[in-house]
Design a protein around this motif. Structure first.
Motif, PDB file in Angstrom:
ATOM      1  N   SER A  22       0.831  -1.212   0.000  1.00  0.00           N
ATOM      2  CA  SER A  22       0.000   0.000   0.000  1.00  0.00           C
ATOM      3  C   SER A  22       0.859   1.253   0.000  1.00  0.00           C
ATOM      4  O   SER A  22       0.555   2.240  -0.690  1.00  0.00           O
ATOM      5  CB  SER A  22      -0.926   0.005   1.226  1.00  0.00           C
ATOM      6  N   ASP A  59      -6.798   5.203   2.843  1.00  0.00           N
ATOM      7  CA  ASP A  59      -6.618   4.039   1.979  1.00  0.00           C
ATOM      8  C   ASP A  59      -5.534   3.102   2.508  1.00  0.00           C
ATOM      9  O   ASP A  59      -5.709   1.885   2.547  1.00  0.00           O
ATOM     10  CB  ASP A  59      -6.258   4.497   0.568  1.00  0.00           C
ATOM     11  N   VAL A  60      -4.403   3.672   2.935  1.00  0.00           N
ATOM     12  CA  VAL A  60      -3.293   2.848   3.411  1.00  0.00           C
ATOM     13  C   VAL A  60      -3.658   2.123   4.702  1.00  0.00           C
ATOM     14  O   VAL A  60      -3.251   0.985   4.924  1.00  0.00           O
ATOM     15  CB  VAL A  60      -2.027   3.729   3.612  1.00  0.00           C
ATOM     16  N   SER A  88      -8.584  -5.930  -1.823  1.00  0.00           N
ATOM     17  CA  SER A  88      -7.759  -5.200  -2.784  1.00  0.00           C
ATOM     18  C   SER A  88      -8.618  -4.364  -3.723  1.00  0.00           C
ATOM     19  O   SER A  88      -8.285  -3.206  -4.028  1.00  0.00           O
ATOM     20  CB  SER A  88      -6.909  -6.178  -3.598  1.00  0.00           C
ATOM     21  N   GLN A  91      -9.950  -1.376  -1.839  1.00  0.00           N
ATOM     22  CA  GLN A  91      -8.885  -0.409  -1.607  1.00  0.00           C
ATOM     23  C   GLN A  91      -8.543   0.358  -2.881  1.00  0.00           C
ATOM     24  O   GLN A  91      -8.386   1.576  -2.859  1.00  0.00           O
ATOM     25  CB  GLN A  91      -7.649  -1.125  -1.066  1.00  0.00           C
TER      26      GLN A  91
END
Length: 259
Positions: A22, A59-60, A88, A91
């Motif tokens: 990420s 997001d991370v 995934s 994200q």
């Protein structure tokens, strides 16, 4: 020290790998945003840094935390792969939406508007008016703002309607039909610009900051050409543009409200 059981070791290991991936994706996104869409000083003036940090932090953190929650080696391989694939996809979708939001708010032009420079953002420009821009200015740049200027009004009616729109929050520099090449406003720019010494006299405590900006841009705090300044309005901040007093070329920016 409390030992970590084997299942949790594998979960933390998987989450760590996900976090590393990420961060790598975030680094690529940061290059895109800060090198192309929001180069200095627009990351400061237009809020690009804050927008990007919100997107990336969410997001991370989201992906690795979800992986930590669902990862379990006792699950069937197909089910585990499905769960990780869903995470995934979620994200990447969140990152794509965030980058889209940052992109539509990106600065596209630095416009000289009557007696100041104003940063024009893509989201501020009426979509139905972009086709009314002069030839060569009908597409919005993706590699950082370009410089242009706002022309004089052609009639009293145009002046009235444009001024009323500006009072409602739509600046003149956001109206494509008023755009013109930057060099066409050279006489007005030179008439508005004031000598650099005036700026230093007004803000003696910021003289070092001004010299540092000039040195960073030209290699010397004592420029070999005359320098002038013009105030600049951003989204919610006011800076100052330093210009070549002969050619009106933009040299540097300083975080000083010189209005």
């Amino acid at each position: 020290m409390i030992p970590i059981s084997s299942p949790w070791k594998s979960r933390f290991s998987a989450a760590g790998i996900h976090l590393t991936l990420s961060l790598a994706v975030a680094a690529v996104a940061a290059w895109l945003v800060f090198s192309l869409w929001y180069p200095y000083p627009y990351r400061e003036i237009s809020g690009g840094r804050e927008l990007f940090l919100i997107v990336v932090v969410v997001d991370v953190i989201m992906g690795p935390l979800l992986t930590l929650t669902v990862f379990n080696r006792s699950k069937p391989v197909r089910e585990l792969r499905r769960d990780l694939a869903i995470i995934s996809c979620l994200q990447l979708a969140a990152l794509a939406y965030g980058l889209w939001t940052v992109s539509v708010a990106r600065p596209v032009h630095l416009a000289f508007e009557i007696d100041r420079f104003r940063v024009v953002h893509a989201i501020d420009i009426p979509k139905d008016e972009i086709r009314m821009a002069p030839e060569g200015l009908q597409s919005l740049p993706w590699t950082g703002p370009t410089v242009l200027s706002v022309r004089d009004f052609k009639s009293e009616d145009e002046k009235l309607t444009s001024t009323l729109a500006a009072l409602r929050g739509l600046p003149l520099s956001s109206r494509p039909f008023l755009w013109q090449r930057y060099e066409e406003a050279k006489p007005q720019i030179l008439g508005t610009a004031k000598p650099l010494d005036v700026l230093k006299t007004r803000f003696p405590a910021q003289a070092g900051l001004i010299d540092a900006a000039l040195k960073s841009a030209t290699g010397s705090s004592v420029p070999s050409r005359p320098v002038a300044y013009v105030p600049m309005a951003g989204r919610d901040k006011f800076w100052t543009v330093l210009l070549d007093a002969n050619t009106t070329e933009v040299i540097a920016f300083v975080p000083i409200d010189s209005f």
